[in-house]
Design an enzyme around this catalytic site. Structure first.
Site, PDB file in Angstrom:
ATOM      1  N   ASP A   1       0.902  -1.148  -0.081  1.00  0.00           N
ATOM      2  CA  ASP A   1       0.071   0.198   0.010  1.00  0.00           C
ATOM      3  C   ASP A   1       0.875   1.006  -0.096  1.00  0.00           C
ATOM      4  O   ASP A   1       1.622   1.303   0.913  1.00  0.00           O
ATOM      5  CB  ASP A   1      -0.812  -0.100   1.159  1.00  0.00           C
ATOM      6  CG  ASP A   1      -2.234   0.999   1.012  1.00  0.00           C
ATOM      7  OD1 ASP A   1      -2.022   1.682  -0.004  1.00  0.00           O
ATOM      8  OD2 ASP A   1      -2.723   0.975   2.026  1.00  0.00           O
TER       9      ASP A   1
ATOM     10  N   ASP B   1      -2.630   2.702  -6.333  1.00  0.00           N
ATOM     11  CA  ASP B   1      -1.482   2.593  -5.354  1.00  0.00           C
ATOM     12  C   ASP B   1      -1.743   1.438  -4.304  1.00  0.00           C
ATOM     13  O   ASP B   1      -1.122   1.330  -3.072  1.00  0.00           O
ATOM     14  CB  ASP B   1      -1.822   3.706  -4.262  1.00  0.00           C
ATOM     15  CG  ASP B   1      -3.182   3.936  -3.697  1.00  0.00           C
ATOM     16  OD1 ASP B   1      -4.223   3.125  -4.075  1.00  0.00           O
ATOM     17  OD2 ASP B   1      -3.310   4.603  -2.716  1.00  0.00           O
ATOM     18  N   GLU B   2      -2.323   0.079  -4.619  1.00  0.00           N
ATOM     19  CA  GLU B   2      -2.520  -0.871  -3.899  1.00  0.00           C
ATOM     20  C   GLU B   2      -2.267  -1.952  -4.641  1.00  0.00           C
ATOM     21  O   GLU B   2      -3.057  -2.137  -5.622  1.00  0.00           O
ATOM     22  CB  GLU B   2      -3.795  -0.592  -3.031  1.00  0.00           C
ATOM     23  CG  GLU B   2      -4.009  -1.477  -1.854  1.00  0.00           C
ATOM     24  CD  GLU B   2      -5.519  -1.304  -1.456  1.00  0.00           C
ATOM     25  OE1 GLU B   2      -5.866  -0.018  -1.757  1.00  0.00           O
ATOM     26  OE2 GLU B   2      -5.988  -2.318  -0.917  1.00  0.00           O
TER      27      GLU B   2
END
Lengths: 379, 375
Positions: free
Chosen positions: B19, B119-120
């Site tokens: 993350d 983003d993950e």
């Protein structure tokens, strides 16, 4: 207008006529049911502009117990009227129409008053001259319809393909339909068709409704064809349909005349195998089954894969398998439809290549019935 | 009536959840060093939008004031009143480029990657790093490489399933690295405040609190029936999760289910002609995307939103999948004529064209040459 009638008989005729009544229409009065009472019969009419059905109950029909008090006519809102009639308490009902176009429906202690419309505003049904009429056995017509409507297109992009092309020529009737992925053609001999010569396109939906409307009691159907209308007379019922305009494409050139691989199977057993395979094909987005024919090894293998669920593979029991090795993929739903209308007999499938349409015909060439399915290219 | 539900905890996988820390805000801080240390909100300045707009995300400085993503920009402005706030409109092209770079780094570790957002991502490293110390080293390598190559920090969680890996990455942020082994999982979950259980939010949390449940341990004491009675399917899921059970696979290379394009218009579109033109353009873009992805689809969806935020999505399914711009345009415009023109009075703020039911282009049901095509 006033009459009393047996409710069951009335409902039966009402159900037939209702098939044509539009639920959505650009012409509001067509959501209604027209009732027309003369001194000797009650006539009901329903229409959605494409299909019109007119059915009569004569005063002479015993089961109807029709008692006519006063002739007249009215158009009633079909949906409400039907619901009301079906729920009335007694075997008989009486309908009385007032001067203000209200219909009072009574049965036992129950009384409904519903608003109607004046019947003069109801569109007139086409008049079709009796001089060109043709007699068809009801069972033959039913079969021809069942065998061809399956291939009718449901897409509006090519309107002509939403119909069944019917050619009457040289004492034979040819019916053909195709949605571009499959084709179904049936030819029947017409005894006593004389020199009748027609080339028409009847909407597939009309034929489907017609087949449902033909009563078991009717043996012969009188067909009259006009410029843009066709009329089928089924006893006391008249079924009108619009004809599709335009020229149907030439389908005769599409029927293959030779083949390199042929497979004969029992239709019902093959149907069951296709249904098993489609359990998985339906789970995949492509809906494809694969048939690998290897005459040398005497095997025919049907398989399908769903990436999410798994795979199925089955060696098909067949009567005969001849010719070259072939690996072909197709939509199992088309095959299911095709086998269903062949009935419980042996069928022969004839192939030329993995990318060419193949034919399906009853193995015993008793009827002139041929179907075509196009394969799916998977590479 | 059911007896006890047997629960089998599969703990043989090694899953990493990665993350990025305040991703968009961090990318902006990297691009604009002068932003560092000041509250940064990724959103348009509410003074410019007359109070409209929502916060996409915020940096850690702004978060200390209580600003969080999805908050109305106005509210964020109130929380940050008097502070030297920086309002930065999101630059998704840039974020996507950085995200691609990070994906490149992840691919050095494993091909089994399930991206969740820019983003993950989850990674299943079981095959390559079956031992815990190896998996932890792989996670450390990711953090180090991302830091060196993008100058951005990330937090990672390592565990035996996706649920725990995500809880782990969230446990110590930013730039944290947390491992939850099968042995440690029960204690970790027992001590976890129920708010931290993924999926427990606005609706579930107050209900659980009312039942006197504040920790994982108390949650675990509830019976399956109690949980399903109170929360239905979600209750069943909670029952499993609090026992450390989550068998969802890492859905790597997830196949796209649809390809679409949508656009918001300011000012709103007012004329049939303008909408028709925009729909045609969207359809052409979608066709181009389909072609580049080697896909075609059979369902065409038109999304329309008017000035009052009334949204309609109408779809049509073709007999045959297509990737043809002309065909997609025709069908989308037909939907527009049938359902959209009535919405014009309020002005059209958004239009979208999507094609779904995708199949590879190579799959094709051949057609009979009915209309003069050669046999």
């Amino acid at each position: 207008m006033k009459f009393t009638i047996n409710r069951d008989t009335f409902i039966k005729t009402l159900n037939d006529v209702s098939r044509a009544i539009a639920t959505k229409t650009t012409i509001p009065i067509l959501t209604g049911l027209k009732l027309d009472l003369t001194a000797d019969q009650l006539t009901m009419t329903g229409s959605d502009a494409d299909i019109s059905i007119e059915a009569s109950i004569p005063v002479t029909q015993d089961t109807a117990a029709l008692q006519i008090a006063e002739p007249g006519s009215i158009v009633l809102p079909s949906r409400f009227f039907t619901e009301i009639v079906k729920r009335l308490p007694e075997k008989e009902m009486t309908i009385t129409v007032t001067d203000t176009q209200q219909a009072v429906i009574t049965s036992g202690q129950s009384e409904f008053t519903i608003n109607g419309q004046i019947s003069d505003e109801y569109p007139l049904l086409p008049e079709i001259a009796a001089d060109h009429s043709l007699q068809l056995p009801a069972d033959v017509l039913r079969e021809v319809i069942a065998q061809t409507v399956i291939a009718v297109s449901t897409q509006d992009s090519r309107p002509i393909l939403t119909g069944v092309h019917i050619v009457i020529h040289d004492g034979a009737l040819l019916a053909v339909a195709t949605d571009t992925h499959r084709l179904s053609q049936r030819v029947v001999r017409l005894d006593g068709a004389g020199d009748a010569d027609y080339d028409i396109n009847i909407p597939g939906r009309s034929l489907t409704e017609l087949a449902r409307t033909i009563p078991d009691t009717v043996a012969t159907i009188d067909v009259r064809i006009a410029e843009n209308q066709v009329l089928f007379r089924l006893g006391d019922t008249a079924f009108f349909s619009r004809l599709l305009e335009g020229n149907y494409p030439d389908t005769q050139r599409l029927l293959p005349t030779e083949h390199t691989t042929a497979l004969t199977v029992a239709a019902d057993a093959f149907q069951a195998a296709i249904e098993r395979a489609s359990l998985l094909s339906h789970e995949s987005r492509n809906n494809v089954v694969r048939l690998v024919l290897t005459p040398e090894a005497n095997t025919a293998v049907l398989s399908s894969t769903s990436p999410d669920v798994g795979t199925v593979q089955e060696e098909i029991a067949f009567k005969t398998l001849t010719g070259d090795t072939l690996d072909i993929s197709f939509n199992p739903d088309y095959m299911k439809d095709a086998l269903r209308v062949v009935g419980p007999s042996d069928v022969t499938m004839a192939f030329t290549s993995a990318l060419r349409p193949f034919t399906i015909e009853p193995a015993e060439a008793t009827s002139q019935f041929i179907q075509l399915i196009t394969p799916i290219r998977t590479f | 009536m059911l007896g006890r539900l047997p629960i089998i905890r599969h703990d043989e996988r090694r899953i990493i959840h990665l993350d990025m820390d305040a991703f968009y805000a961090s990318v902006e801080e990297r691009e604009h060093p002068e932003f560092v240390g000041r509250p940064l909100v990724i959103a348009r300045d509410p003074r410019e939008t007359r109070g409209k707009g929502v916060v996409t995300t915020a940096n850690y400085v702004a978060r200390q004031f209580g600003v969080h993503s999805a908050m109305p920009a106005n509210q964020a402005a109130q929380l940050l009143a008097g502070e030297p706030v920086i309002w930065q409109p999101p630059n998704f092209t840039l974020y996507r480029a950085v995200s691609d770079q990070i994906h490149g780094i992840m691919h050095r570790v494993t091909e089994f990657i399930e991206p969740v957002a820019l983003d993950e991502a989850y990674m299943d490293v079981t095959r390559r790093f079956p031992d815990w110390p190896q998996a932890v080293r792989a996670a450390a390598y990711l953090q180090r490489s991302i830091r060196q190559e993008t100058r951005l920090t990330s937090s990672v969680g390592i565990s035996y399933n996706k649920y725990l890996a995500k809880l782990a990455s969230d446990y110590n942020k930013p730039f944290g690295r947390t491992i939850i082994t099968p042995e440690a999982a029960p204690l970790f979950l027992d001590r976890l405040p129920i708010r931290k259980f993924q999926g427990v939010g606005e609706k579930t949390a107050p209900k659980l609190l009312a039942m006197g449940i504040t920790t994982g341990e108390q949650l675990r004491a509830l019976s399956l029936t109690q949980l399903t009675d109170a929360f239905g399917k979600f209750g069943y899921m909670l029952y499993r999760r609090v026992r450390g059970v989550d068998d969802r696979p890492v859905a790597y290379a997830r196949e796209r289910k649809s390809i679409g394009k949508e656009r918001t218009f300011a000012p709103f579109l007012q004329s049939d002609e303008a909408c028709t033109r925009r729909i045609s353009a969207l359809a052409a873009e979608v066709a181009e995307l389909l072609q580049s992805k080697q896909r075609k689809g059979s369902t065409i969806t038109l999304k329309m939103r008017d000035g009052d935020f009334v949204t309609e999505t109408k779809r049509v399914t073709l007999a045959e999948p297509t990737q043809d711009a002309q065909r997609i345009t025709t069908e989308a415009l037909r939907l527009w004529e049938a359902y959209g023109t009535g919405m014009l009075a309020q002005g059209i703020r958004l239009l979208g064209v999507t094609v779904s039911g995708l199949v590879p282009v190579t799959m094709e049901n051949l057609t009979l040459p009915l209309f003069g095509e050669p046999l």
